[in-house]
Scaffold this motif. Structure first.
Motif, PDB file in Angstrom:
ATOM      1  N   MET A  50      46.397  34.092  43.311  1.00 18.45           N
ATOM      2  CA  MET A  50      45.096  33.627  42.833  1.00 18.45           C
ATOM      3  C   MET A  50      44.435  34.736  42.044  1.00 18.45           C
ATOM      4  N   ALA A  51      43.789  34.389  40.975  1.00 20.39           N
ATOM      5  CA  ALA A  51      43.132  35.394  40.139  1.00 20.39           C
ATOM      6  C   ALA A  51      42.083  36.145  40.945  1.00 20.39           C
ATOM      7  N   PRO A  52      41.940  37.461  40.716  1.00 18.68           N
ATOM      8  CA  PRO A  52      40.940  38.242  41.458  1.00 18.68           C
ATOM      9  C   PRO A  52      39.525  37.705  41.238  1.00 18.68           C
ATOM     10  N   GLN A  53      38.696  37.867  42.248  1.00 22.28           N
ATOM     11  CA  GLN A  53      37.300  37.463  42.169  1.00 22.28           C
ATOM     12  C   GLN A  53      36.435  38.727  42.116  1.00 22.28           C
ATOM     13  N   PRO A  54      36.032  39.151  40.938  1.00 21.37           N
ATOM     14  CA  PRO A  54      35.292  40.422  40.820  1.00 21.37           C
ATOM     15  C   PRO A  54      33.940  40.334  41.513  1.00 21.37           C
ATOM     16  N   ALA A  55      33.505  41.475  42.020  1.00 18.33           N
ATOM     17  CA  ALA A  55      32.197  41.549  42.681  1.00 18.33           C
ATOM     18  C   ALA A  55      31.094  41.479  41.637  1.00 18.33           C
TER      19      ALA A  55
END
Length: 459
Positions: free
Chosen positions: A20-25
């Protein structure tokens, strides 16, 4: 051999498909000020046992009792033990699981010749299982549990700071009420002497009934203050007893209000506040825990590899099991990869991402609140100190006015109304000084609370 190579070649493709694509903060909007707006005098460091700086051993004993017996702190300690156990549960997934089984059985079945055959079997086996953490999911779960336990440790420190500050504030308020009660009783005795003088003046014809009635009314007005303060003292004592986990009853006093030392804690730089306040450490560790939980949720989308092994013995009886058993063994592995779950795992990862974002927003709010509380405490100390200086000057002037007015009335040069007004002003000035003194000491407690009270959490 060719099939094994194909599986190895297909594994990266399978991992990429499941990833899954990273979820940036979210970007931080927090700005740490370079210095405090209100400068506070003093160069002493913020000690852990900061309540000792007031110089009252009874206050020290009271805070110690509260830290040992407070009900909320007991709940926080129990919660910390719970999260320590949760951390051990999560860490157990990094070790192989061993199980011992013993299964005696007897069954009847149809044999090859159509005759019933009874079979007795006794099997004892040791089974082992281990999950190969290629994706790091187990490690992320362990990190999340560890940070949650550290967050609860900081929560315990924050609760202890709150209990200590509330106990100190309540005790200082109690001393302030004691001082006001002593002043009210002394003023009541003065009002009784004034009424006796006014009655004598009326009886000998030097004054009218009006002045005697005014003296009597002022006496009852002052007398009404005494039970009001006594009720407030009783309520404050019960509040302190709740904090220290004691039964209702009187609270022992030490030094008087005016004998307490006024501490001078150094606030330091605003950035140092981020290392001192346990609630900030709690929010920071909650961010780390939620970030690790997000990583674990994303890794749920990747295949998991589990290795198993079993070694056992089988015999038709216990005697044969011990003398000449049949050895049983198995070694295997499994790869479990999600193919279709209607988006459940991805939705769980998205939820973990929003939890992480909320933790970041909460952290920023806690830090902003800490800055505001410190600024308010510093401004409160500065303002109350100046107010107290003016109130003390007013008290000195009011006492001089009362002395002159009493002499003028006693010698017949002024009416009782002049002395009555001077008495009211003097009582008000004395009461204001006591209230401001207690408020100034309480403001120092607020500053210690805002500065973290000497609790410096471990990194």
């Amino acid at each position: 051999m060719r099939a094994g190579r194909s599986c190895i070649l297909l594994l990266p493709v399978l991992l990429a498909a499941c990833a899954m694509a990273p979820q940036p903060a979210p970007e931080s909007t927090l700005q740490v000020p370079g210095a405090w707006r209100s400068a506070a005098p003093g160069s002493s460091v913020v000690e852990r046992d900061w309540w000792k700086t007031f110089g009252d051993p009874q206050l020290d004993a009271l805070v110690r009792r509260a830290l040992d017996n407070n009900g909320e702190l007991r709940i926080a300690r129990a919660r910390l033990q719970e999260y320590g156990a949760r951390q051990r549960i999560a860490a157990s997934a990094q070790q192989p699981a061993l199980n011992l089984s013993f299964a005696p059985a007897r069954a009847r079945a149809i044999g090859p010749l159509g005759q019933p055959v009874e079979v007795t079997s006794i099997v004892g086996a040791v089974q082992a299982a281990y999950e190969v953490d290629l994706s790091g999911r187990v490690a992320s779960t362990v990190d999340a549990a560890r940070f949650e336990a550290l967050s609860q440790e900081a929560a315990l420190d924050a609760a202890a700071l709150s209990v200590a500050a509330n106990t100190a504030s309540g005790y200082l308020n109690l001393l302030g009420l004691d001082a006001q009660l002593a002043l009210a009783r002394a003023t009541l005795a003065s009002r009784e002497r004034s009424l006796a003088l006014a009655r004598h003046q009326f009886e000998v014809g030097y004054s009218s009934r009006l002045e005697m009635s005014q003296a009597e009314a002022e006496l009852h007005a002052t007398a009404g203050v005494v039970p009001q303060l006594e009720r407030a003292i009783a309520q404050q004592e019960q509040a302190l007893n709740v904090l220290v986990g004691a039964s209702p009853g009187p609270v022992a006093r030490g030094a008087a209000l005016l004998a307490l030392r006024v501490p001078a804690p150094a606030p330091g730089l605003p950035s140092a506040l981020l290392r001192r306040r346990p609630d900030i450490a709690q929010a920071e560790r909650a961010v780390a825990a939620s970030d690790a939980s997000l990583a674990a949720a994303r890794d749920q989308l990747l295949p998991s590899i589990r290795l198993t092994a079993s070694l056992g013995l089988e015999g038709a009886s216990v005697a044969r099991l011990l003398r000449s058993p049949v050895q049983l063994w198995s070694v295997g592995g499994s790869v479990l990869a999600p193919l279709f779950d209607a988006g459940r795992l991805r939705a769980q990862a998205e939820i973990a991402g929003t939890v992480r974002d909320r933790a970041i927003y909460t952290y920023e709010n806690v830090v902003r609140g800490a800055f505001a509380e410190t600024e308010n405490a510093l401004a409160g100390i500065d303002g109350l100190r100046r107010q107290l200086l003016e109130a003390e000057a007013r008290r000195t002037a009011a006492k001089e006015v009362l002395r002159v007015a009493h002499n003028r009335y006693a010698n017949g040069y002024a009416s009782y109304l002049e002395e009555l007004d001077a008495q009211r002003n003097a009582f008000s000035a004395d009461n204001t000084v006591l209230q401001l003194r207690a408020s100034l000491l309480g403001a120092h407690v607020d500053l210690y609370r805002a500065l973290g009270g000497g609790w410096t959490p471990a990194p």
